[in-house]
Design a protein around this motif. Sequence first.
Motif, short mmCIF file in Angstrom:
data_model
loop_
_atom_site.label_atom_id
_atom_site.label_comp_id
_atom_site.label_asym_id
_atom_site.label_seq_id
_atom_site.Cartn_x
_atom_site.Cartn_y
_atom_site.Cartn_z
N VAL A 5 -11.13 1.58 -3.51
CA VAL A 5 -9.87 1.99 -4.13
C VAL A 5 -8.75 1.21 -3.47
O VAL A 5 -8.66 1.16 -2.23
CB VAL A 5 -9.65 3.51 -3.97
CG1 VAL A 5 -8.24 3.89 -4.39
CG2 VAL A 5 -10.67 4.28 -4.79
N GLN A 6 -7.91 0.61 -4.28
CA GLN A 6 -6.79 -0.18 -3.76
C GLN A 6 -5.48 0.56 -4.04
O GLN A 6 -5.21 0.94 -5.18
CB GLN A 6 -6.76 -1.55 -4.42
CG GLN A 6 -5.57 -2.42 -3.99
CD GLN A 6 -5.59 -3.77 -4.64
OE1 GLN A 6 -6.25 -4.68 -4.17
NE2 GLN A 6 -4.84 -3.93 -5.72
N GLY A 146 -0.33 4.35 -6.24
CA GLY A 146 -1.48 3.82 -6.97
C GLY A 146 -1.69 4.58 -8.26
O GLY A 146 -0.94 5.52 -8.59
N GLN A 150 -7.30 6.64 -9.19
CA GLN A 150 -7.69 6.08 -7.89
C GLN A 150 -7.20 6.96 -6.74
O GLN A 150 -7.90 7.11 -5.74
CB GLN A 150 -7.14 4.67 -7.76
CG GLN A 150 -7.80 3.67 -8.68
CD GLN A 150 -7.59 2.24 -8.23
OE1 GLN A 150 -6.56 1.92 -7.65
NE2 GLN A 150 -8.56 1.39 -8.51
N THR A 153 -9.66 9.82 -6.47
CA THR A 153 -10.90 9.36 -5.84
C THR A 153 -10.70 9.16 -4.35
O THR A 153 -11.57 9.51 -3.53
CB THR A 153 -11.37 8.05 -6.49
OG1 THR A 153 -11.55 8.26 -7.90
CG2 THR A 153 -12.67 7.58 -5.89
N LEU A 154 -9.57 8.60 -3.96
CA LEU A 154 -9.27 8.38 -2.55
C LEU A 154 -9.21 9.70 -1.80
O LEU A 154 -9.75 9.83 -0.69
CB LEU A 154 -7.96 7.62 -2.42
CG LEU A 154 -7.46 7.32 -1.01
CD1 LEU A 154 -8.34 6.27 -0.37
CD2 LEU A 154 -6.02 6.84 -1.05
N ARG A 158 -12.93 9.41 0.14
CA ARG A 158 -12.75 8.30 1.08
C ARG A 158 -13.65 8.46 2.29
O ARG A 158 -13.79 9.55 2.85
CB ARG A 158 -11.29 8.21 1.53
CG ARG A 158 -11.00 6.92 2.32
CD ARG A 158 -9.75 7.05 3.14
NE ARG A 158 -9.92 8.03 4.19
CZ ARG A 158 -10.54 7.80 5.35
NH1 ARG A 158 -11.06 6.61 5.60
NH2 ARG A 158 -10.63 8.75 6.25
N SER A 162 -10.95 0.86 6.09
CA SER A 162 -9.95 0.46 5.10
C SER A 162 -9.40 -0.90 5.55
O SER A 162 -9.17 -1.12 6.74
CB SER A 162 -8.81 1.48 5.01
OG SER A 162 -9.30 2.77 4.67
N CYS A 177 -14.89 4.32 -0.71
CA CYS A 177 -15.13 5.71 -1.12
C CYS A 177 -16.60 5.90 -1.46
O CYS A 177 -17.20 5.05 -2.12
CB CYS A 177 -14.26 6.07 -2.34
SG CYS A 177 -12.49 5.98 -2.04
#
Length: 385
Positions: A5-6, A146, A150, A153-154, A158, A162, A177
Motif C-alpha cells: 500500500v502506497q 491516500g 488503501q 487495508t493499511l 499492515r 515500510s 500488508c
Amino acid sequence: MELVVQVKLLPSPAQAAALQATLRACNRAAGHVARVAFESGTRDRNGLQKLVYAEIKAEFGLSAQPAVRVVKKVVDSYAALAAQAKAGILGPPMCKRFRAATGRPVAFRPQAAQPFDDRCLSWQTDARTVSIWTVAGRMKGLCYTGAAGQLKTLADHRKGESDLVQRGRAWFLVATCEVPEPEVYEPVDWVGVDRGIVNLATTSDGGNHNGRRLSRYRRWHSRKRAELQARKTRSARRRAARRARKEHRHATHVNHKISKEIVSVAQRTGRGVAVEELDGIRDRVRLRRDQRGMLCSWPFHQLGRHLQYKARRAGVPFLEVDAAYTSQCCPRCRHTDRANRPTREHFHCRRCGLAGPADHVAGVNVRNRARSAWVFVTMPVPAPA
C-alpha cells in the motif's frame, strides 16, 4: 497474501529537508557497506554487521536500528544480484553486462528508497500520521493521505517493513500488508483470456480490450523521448525519464482496469480465470528491428500478475495453460494448421469451416485447456501401496 500500500506524505518544508537528509545519509552509508562487502567478500548479514556496524553509526550519524536496516538493505541487494546472475538475466558470465554488474560494488542513488521497521517508524492510522526516525531526531505527527481502500487495508493488515520513497518533490511510504486469502471455490467453468499486442486481452466470452489507444500513446511518448534524447542535455534526460515513468503508470492503470473487469466477471458467474503461459516468449520469437521496441514494451507479464493476485484476493481459481498453437487450433474439430489463420485478425478452419476472430478463438482454446488441466489439478493423489 502480501500486498503493498502506497500513501503520500504531507511534510512541511523543514520536515522534507530532514527526510531528504535522512535518505542521503542512509544511502551514503549503504554505499560504504557495499564497498566493504565487495572487498571482503562478506555477504551474510551477521558477518557484515560485525565489520561495519560501529563505523557507520559514528561516521554517518545513524542510530542503532537504521544502521541495521542499512546492512540488511545491502545484503538483500547482493542477494538479488546473485539471483539475477544465476537466472541468466545478466547474460553469460563473459559478456560485458555480466562483468559490469558483478565486477564492482553495488551502488545506491542518493534518493534510493530506505526501509524502516516498527522500531524506527510507527503508524497512527486513526490520526493518519506517522512517527519516523530522521538524522535530525524523531519526527512525530507527519501526516499522510491516500485512497480510501488503501487506507483501510493499511489500518487492518499492515505488517512488516515500510519503505521511504522520494519521487521528485513528493514523498511516499510503501507499506507491506498481509491480507488473508479467501478459500478458492470450485469453478463451474472458465474464462479463457488471450493476451496480445493489438488486442491486450480477449476473453472466451467475446469481450475484447483493444490496445490501439495504448499503442498510439506509447508511440507518441517514444517520439517525444527521441526528441529529448537528441538534445543530449541533463534537463532533457530528466524530462525523458519523467515521460517514461508517466508512460509506465498509464500502462499499469490500463492493466489494472482490464484485470479488475475480467476477475469481477469470473467471480460473479462462479467461473475461474485461465491465461496462456507466456514466460520466455521474447527469447523464442524473432521479429523485425522495427517491431522489437513494441514487443519489449508489451506489458503482458504485468497483466498476468494483476489477474493472478486479483483472482487470489477474490477467491477465484486461476490457471496458466500451455500457449502452443492456441491461435491455430480449431476448438471444434481440433485441427491444427498455420493455414487456419490466414491473417492476424481472422481464423478459418480448413477442415470443418469454423470461422471467427482469431483472438476470440484463442481465448476459447485457453478455456478448453483449462477445463482439462483443472481435472488433473484437483485429482486426489493416490496413496502409496
